[in-house]
Design an enzyme around this catalytic site. Structure first.
Site: not given
Ligand code: NAD
Length: 469
Positions: A243, A277
């Site tokens: 990720e 993110c």
């Protein structure tokens, strides 16, 4: 561990080298973190290898019950955990911040425990009977970032444990205390050695991702580090879930209502003071409503207090570290130098303690500007004007990452059409960045690969095995 002092005492090293961890809002010492070495990592992996078979043998039902007890233990220590997270990471207690993050830890643990994963019968035609099962991997290494240190650790740990694995966690060197405390609370309910933390720098991270005793690395962090992990894990052919970074675009179509969407746009971009993110990092607004969106977004942003996290009135905090402050300052300065228009902020006060960068909105900025093309990971949003839908979709797709994206319009059919053309792992409509424990999450392009959450997330922590016959 039901008071802050007791929690801190539990994780304070009793021997060995230590390092002071400072509050990014005040510069005060929060606590001492151990400085672990690759030998400590080897010991943690050996402990995990020894404990894992008995954990796997417990079966799903018993592991599910244990995970629910772990969630209860976190609930019981929620306020001290949130306080430590706030002091170390900088995020306020209030708003979608520290208390919210601790709450997400228990929500994800319980959802991960509740997700069914049955063996699938793939073929059963009288001649062939083939079933797909998922066996434990063994030991999983979990490497995390500093922005949502507890929640992301749980995203990695919970499915790994549920699937019968042991876990060795390597937290970011910026936020080790939050993860040490979380794991100390979790370990009240787990067998010794099954879940451990090794606090080291990137050398320890690099050893973890090449360690022969580790079968899979769950990594959340920057794209650059993700690439290093791919390389260092190659010799042992580790499974990877990556990720990585993002530079999410939001596209506001001409029929959106600027006032109605302003608060959603704000939190999409500024949750965790932009250090998220899948935050909205580039906002593209149709020319017809560009000025109105700028006005409404500025009005919302002006009402959001930023300051020391322990003050209940604040909903925005400092940047977590000096390096990130410098990135945001450099990108905003480049935008200002290019002649872009500052709607709000852009003027950090350098005579106060803490890495506070004010909420910043930059309008009339060129798409090629570094503040648009690079991940700012902080409270500075560029707002780009567009007139042509094909052009703006090309601009949104014109970066090499693709974590999230969003489309804003009351016309859902039209918004879904645009969403399908965006190169991103998730596209939200009339929102940005909301995650859910049952909805798979992962990146496209250089934002990584592999899915977390839901049944796909469980499968990613197992080794598929076909039993044929
Ligand atoms: P980072 O890559 O600098 O560090 C992450 C972790 O990797 C730290 O624990 C670090 O010690 C470790 N590390 C560093 N070098 C290593 C190496 N060679 N081998 C193994 N481990 C190593 O990231 P960060 O600055 O902590 O986090 C910010 C970045 O993370 C941003 O780009 C953000 O977009 C991304 N992020 C992504 C997600 C997601 O779900 N996709 C979530 C949060 C953050």
């Amino acid at each position: 561990m039901d008071t802050y002092d007791a929690l801190l005492e539990t994780i304070t090293p009793k021997s060995g080298p230590t390092r002071e961890i400072l509050d990014p809002a005040t510069g005060a010492v929060v606590g001492l973190a151990p400085v672990h070495t690759v030998d400590d990592l080897d010991r943690a992996v050996a402990g995990a290898v020894a404990t894992q078979p008995a954990w796997a043998a417990r079966g799903h039902a018993e592991r599910i019950a244990t995970l629910n007890r772990v969630a209860d233990a976190i609930d019981a220590a929620a306020e001290p955990l949130a306080e430590l997270l706030s002091r170390e990471q900088g995020k306020p207690l209030n708003g979608p911040n520290a208390r919210f993050e601790v709450g997400a830890c228990t929500a994800w643990l319980r959802a991960t425990a509740a997700t069914p994963l049955e063996a699938e019968v793939i073929v059963d035609d009288g001649q062939t009977h083939a079933e797909l099962h998922y066996r434990p991997i063994g030991v999983v290494g979990a490497i995390g970032p500093w922005n949502w240190p507890m929640m992301i650790a749980v995203w990695q740990i919970a499915p790994a444990l549920r699937m019968g694995n042991a876990v060795v966690v390597k937290p970011s060197e910026y936020t080790p205390l939050s993860v040490l405390a979380l794991v100390a609370v979790m370990n009240q309910e787990l067998p010794a050695g099954l879940l451990s933390v090794v606090c080291g720098d990137r050398e320890v991270g690099a050893r973890l991702s090449s360690h022969p005793g580790i079968g899979k690395v769950m990594f959340t962090g920057s794209t650059a580090t993700g690439k290093a992990i791919i390389k260092s894990s190659a010799d042992t052919v580790k499974r990877l879930t990556l990720e990585l970074g993002g530079n999410d675009a939001g596209i506001v179509l001409s029929d959106a209502d600027p006032k109605a969407i302003a608060e959603g746009l704000f939190w999409g971009a500024f949750i965790n003071t932009g250090q998220t993110c899948a935050a909205l990092k580039r906002l593209y607004v149709h020319d017809d409503i560009y000025d109105a969106v700028c006005t409404e977004l500025t009005a919302v942003a002006e009402t959001m207090p930023m300051g020391v996290g322990m003050d209940e009135k604040n909903v925005l905090g400092p940047l977590q570290n000096k390096a990130q402050f410098d990135i945001v300052a450099r990108l905003v300065d480049a935008a200002k130098d290019s002649g872009a228009r500052v709607l709000l902020g852009g003027n950090p006060s350098l005579d106060q303690p803490g890495y506070f960068y004010p909420t910043t909105l930059i309008a009339d900025i060129d798409n090629a500007n570094p503040l648009v093309m690079e991940e700012q990971f902080g409270p500075a949003l560029p707002i780009i004007r567009f007139t042509d839908l094909d052009d703006v979709i090309a601009q949104a797709n014109g970066v090499d990452v693709g974590l999230g994206g969003s489309v804003w319009s009351p016309d859902l059919a039209k918004a879904r059409e645009v969403a399908a053309r965006l190169e991103a792992g998730t596209v939200w409509i009339n929102g940005h960045g909301g995650v859910h424990p049952m909805i798979p999450f992962g990146g496209a392009k250089q934002s990584g690969y592999g899915l977390e959450f839901g049944v796909e997330g469980l499968k990613a922590l197992g080794v598929p095995q076909v039993i044929n016959g």
